[in-house]
Motif scaffolding. Structure first.
Motif, mmCIF file in Angstrom:
data_model
loop_
_atom_site.group_PDB
_atom_site.id
_atom_site.type_symbol
_atom_site.label_atom_id
_atom_site.label_comp_id
_atom_site.label_asym_id
_atom_site.label_seq_id
_atom_site.Cartn_x
_atom_site.Cartn_y
_atom_site.Cartn_z
ATOM 1 N N LEU A 136 0.834 -1.205 0.000
ATOM 2 C CA LEU A 136 0.000 0.000 0.000
ATOM 3 C C LEU A 136 0.867 1.252 0.000
ATOM 4 N N ALA A 137 1.940 1.230 0.805
ATOM 5 C CA ALA A 137 2.829 2.386 0.851
ATOM 6 C C ALA A 137 3.533 2.599 -0.481
ATOM 7 N N LEU A 138 3.855 1.510 -1.188
ATOM 8 C CA LEU A 138 4.486 1.632 -2.504
ATOM 9 C C LEU A 138 3.536 2.241 -3.521
ATOM 10 N N LEU A 139 2.245 1.891 -3.394
ATOM 11 C CA LEU A 139 1.279 2.397 -4.374
ATOM 12 C C LEU A 139 1.080 3.893 -4.215
ATOM 13 N N GLU A 140 0.955 4.338 -3.000
ATOM 14 C CA GLU A 140 0.799 5.780 -2.763
ATOM 15 C C GLU A 140 1.191 6.097 -1.335
ATOM 16 N N SER A 141 2.059 7.072 -1.201
ATOM 17 C CA SER A 141 2.584 7.389 0.123
ATOM 18 C C SER A 141 1.527 8.001 1.020
ATOM 19 N N ASP A 142 0.533 8.685 0.416
ATOM 20 C CA ASP A 142 -0.534 9.295 1.202
ATOM 21 C C ASP A 142 -1.850 8.591 0.916
#
Length: 807
Positions: A136-142
């Protein structure tokens, strides 16, 4: 296969992950494995036009297997596929979704990315490198929108399961908390000394240090649209600052952050007990190449390599002893305290199937060699060793939530909004009661602190994790909190007979040929057919019958196949040969003669398991086989009764007379004999009416349907058996009944501690809420609140020191 039947099975159910149920790659891999099942003629993937859950359509022979067996075997294969692949389904962000997916595809550890028309993406990843939170963090940091599904990794987003990294590493949160306490003390002393401005500066410092991790997690939760306890604490601290009560707000953040740090330290202790298992395998091994020995990394070992293990060293790999003798301490794997004698197999290439190797030849990575040097042929790669599997499965157990955990989560989701509503109402108490707004606001903040269910949130996970870790250290593998709680509640236990209550090492006792048939002919025909079976009784006949035959020739058998629950059949010189229970021959064109029935009755009355042999329409005779009771069986049943098990029964495929004889000797309440596999399932279903349900104890192979249908399935002797590890809720690694009372006792103790923790956590909240409404100060509420949290954690950690009462 003209009479083939079809069975459709959800891929997600087999892989234990809804997200994986949409993965074409996993579905195709699993389909290939399912096609190798003996009774399956065809298997293919059934596609969903909308890319929803996939199914596998299995065509099978109903004469050779049942739907339950097909599903059980497919589930075992699914577990093998799923162990090496994690899956998560995410809603695509509106901002540059294509670019984000492209970046994700290139990330290390990501295996594949599929994009759906629904605006979602299925990400397949290596669970050794990533978990769903990192994806999830790789897909979008926010990330602001995510729909995560349980994968084959740990759950994320729990109240007390987050990263605590910082400038001081894992100890950062504790150091920040202590810094907050120091700043609070400095402010208090400066205030007493009458120094202006310094107290406020110190209290603000205490806020910043104590609130750093709390604020970070609160914002993480809000991004996930979750309003958790951290958020409540932050609101209370801000409220105290608005009132000018900086000291009390600083005290709140200091104690909350300190409690949080200590909780995570305590949880870390339980996790380290699990991680310690993974550190038992040495990093280097002595690889034998001809007459020379060289040191290599364990990770570089290949199947078939020969390694030398010096005395008192840990074994680096699972394998078969091919030279030397020694006594090996297998306690890290099986929990057995006494060393196990090991000796070399007959040849260097004996037992290519590691699971079928006898215990005296089989060794496991992580075990400790005794006084003798041994040579071991590697049977499994380092990542597939029994110890590696145990570590993986125990780690996965953390994500298997218990009913009580689900209850506390649901309670928290309802309770927190109610608390906020109460706090909001108390803020306006000044409208009804003649008091300043500041007093109403202060009371509301005090109630907010008192009502925050911190202790409740940590009470169950800490107990479950400690219980699972203690079980693993004792040679018992528990698949999560649900299994742990369920085993702690059962009041009935059903045992399989062969290999569970008995040694599982039967021997041929009687050979009774009919008139006109020689003993040699009866044995030769029987041995020829039974050679193709892996049933324990078949092994006894082949072994003992072969010894009796000596040099006499054994004919060649063809088209050998099992007759489910009844026996086996094949062809010899074109004639059909059937070997099985007397019930197999009750119907048909050639009923049993009276002479044969009399022999059968006499043998069964003496406790023998009887097999009738017929070639064509001609009966050849009867064989009697006997198994011996386990020495620990009777004592185990007595210990289970002392632990509160009210009903102990046995399920057996043997005839009722044999079953009754074994049950009477061991002290069971009842024996169910002459059961087919589906009848064992029916017997289990009738026992579910007992308070707390029923646990089924078996070997995890022949009784998979019954194990699956029980409230708790317990496999015994699971070390070395992939099937037992994957099918059971609880696995006793040692082939020893004495570990069952330990597992039941630990489960009951865990259930008791969970109950105690719930009473403490809910009781403190119930007392503090009215107390703060009627005037209890924030400082006192904070002390009681955080104190209850530490009490439930300390209570849960007692499980790590649990001792079997019988030892």
């Amino acid at each position: 296969m003209a009479n083939a039947k079809k069975e459709r099975i959800d891929v997600g159910g087999l892989l234990r992950s809804p997200s994986a149920g949409r993965c074409q790659r996993c579905a195709l891999d699993l389909t290939k494995r399912v096609q190798t099942i003996a009774a399956v003629s065809q298997a293919h993937v059934v596609n969903d036009a909308n890319r929803g859950p996939l199914k596998i359509c299995v065509h099978y022979d109903p004469a050779r297997t049942t739907p339950a067996k097909v599903r059980a075997t497919a589930a075992q294969m699914g577990a093998q596929v799923g162990r090496h692949r994690g899956h998560v389904t995410l809603a695509l962000p509106a901002d540059k979704p294509k670019q984000r997916l492209a970046r994700l595809r290139e990330a290390k550890g990501v295996i594949n990315v599929d994009e759906f028309d629904s605006g979602e993406a299925l990400i397949e990843f290596d669970p050794k490198s990533l978990d769903d939170a990192r994806v999830l963090a790789l897909l979008e940091s926010d990330a602001t929108s995510a729909k995560t599904s349980a994968s084959h990794t740990h759950e994320t987003g729990k109240a007390h399961d987050h990263a605590h990294g910082g400038p001081f590493g894992e100890r950062s949160e504790l150091i920040f908390a202590l810094g907050s306490g120091a700043a609070l003390a400095a402010g208090w002393l400066a205030e007493r000394a009458g120094i202006e401005m310094l107290p406020l500066v110190a209290f603000i410092g205490a806020y910043l240090l104590g609130g750093y991790f709390t604020t970070r997690e609160a914002f993480d939760n809000l991004r996930r649209r979750q309003f958790r306890i951290d958020s409540l604490m932050l609101v209370a601290a801000i409220g105290a600052a608005l009132l000018g009560a900086w000291a009390e707000g600083a005290l709140l953040l200091f104690l909350f952050s300190l409690g949080h740090a200590l909780e995570n330290w305590a949880m870390g202790r339980a996790k380290k007990a699990i991680e310690a298992l993974g550190q038992l395998t040495p990093e280097r091994a002595q690889l034998r190449r001809g007459d020379t020995v060289e040191e290599v990394a364990v990770a570089d070992l290949k199947i078939g390599d020969i390694i030398m293990v010096w005395p008192n060293e840990r074994l680096p790999a699972d394998g078969v002893v091919i030279a030397g003798e020694s006594a090996v301490n297998e306690a890290p794997i099986t929990g057995e305290s006494a060393p196990v004698e090991k000796q070399a197999a007959a040849s260097a290439d004996a037992y290519p199937d590691f699971a079928k190797a006898p215990a005296q030849h089989r060794v496991f990575a992580g075990a400790i060699n005794g006084a003798g040097a041994i040579d071991v042929r590697v049977s499994r790669l380092a990542t597939e060793s029994m110890l590696a599997r145990i570590v993986t499965l125990v780690a996965e157990a953390e994500s298997q939530r218990s009913p009580t955990q689900n209850f506390t989560d649901k309670f928290e989701r309802i309770f927190v909004p109610c608390v906020l509503a109460l706090v909001g109402a108390l803020m306006f108490a000044w409208v009804v009661v003649d008091e300043p707004f500041a007093d109403s606001f202060y009371r509301a903040m005090a109630v907010l602190v008192a009502a925050s269910p911190c202790a409740l949130a940590i009470s169950v996970p800490s107990a479950v994790l400690s219980g699972v870790a203690r079980a693993a250290r004792g040679g018992v593998l528990v698949k999560g909190g649900a299994a742990l709680e369920a085993l702690g509640r059962v009041s009935a236990i059903a045992f399989d007979k062969t290999g569970t209550l008995t040694e599982g090492k039967p021997y041929l006792t009687d050979v009774k040929p009919l008139f006109g048939v020689t003993e040699e002919e009866l044995l030769a025909v029987t041995v020829a057919i039974e050679r193709s079976s892996d049933h324990p009784l078949a092994g006894a006949i082949v072994r003992d019958g072969g010894e009796r035959l000596g040099e006499a020739p054994v004919p060649r058998a063809e088209a050998v196949e099992s007759i489910t629950g009844k026996g086996i059949q094949g062809r010899i010189d074109g004639a059909v040969v059937q070997i099985g229970k007397p019930g197999l021959f009750e119907t048909g064109p050639a009923p049993m003669p009276n002479e044969l029935r009399l022999i059968v009755t006499n043998l069964e009355s003496s406790g023998r398991t009887v097999m009738v042999v017929r070639r064509g329409a001609r009966y050849l005779g009867v064989l009697g086989v006997m198994d011996t009771e386990r020495p620990a069986a009777k004592a185990t049943v007595e210990r289970l009764r002392r632990l509160g098990i009210r009903r102990v029964v046995m399920l057996s495929g043997d005839n009722q007379r044999v079953a009754d004889a074994v049950a009477g000797s061991i002290g069971l309440d009842q024996a169910f004999g002459a059961l087919m596999p589906d009848e064992k399932v029916a017997a289990i279903n009738t026992l579910k009416v007992e308070p707390g349900g029923v646990a089924m104890i078996g070997d995890g192979v022949n009784d998979a349907p019954a194990l699956a249908n029980a409230n708790v399935g317990v496999a015994m002797g699971a070390a070395g058996s992939d099937v037992a590890l994957e099918t059971a809720d609880v696995a006793l690694m040692a082939d020893d009944l004495k570990h069952l009372p330990f597992a039941v006792g630990l489960s009951r103790q865990t259930t008791s501690i969970i109950r105690q923790n719930l009473w403490v956590s809910l009781g403190v909240v119930a007392v503090l809420i009215p107390s703060t409404i009627f005037g209890l100060q924030i400082g006192a509420a904070i002390i009681f609140h955080e104190g209850s949290t530490l009490i439930v954690v300390a209570n849960a950690l007692r499980l790590l020191a649990y001792k079997d009462p019988a030892t």
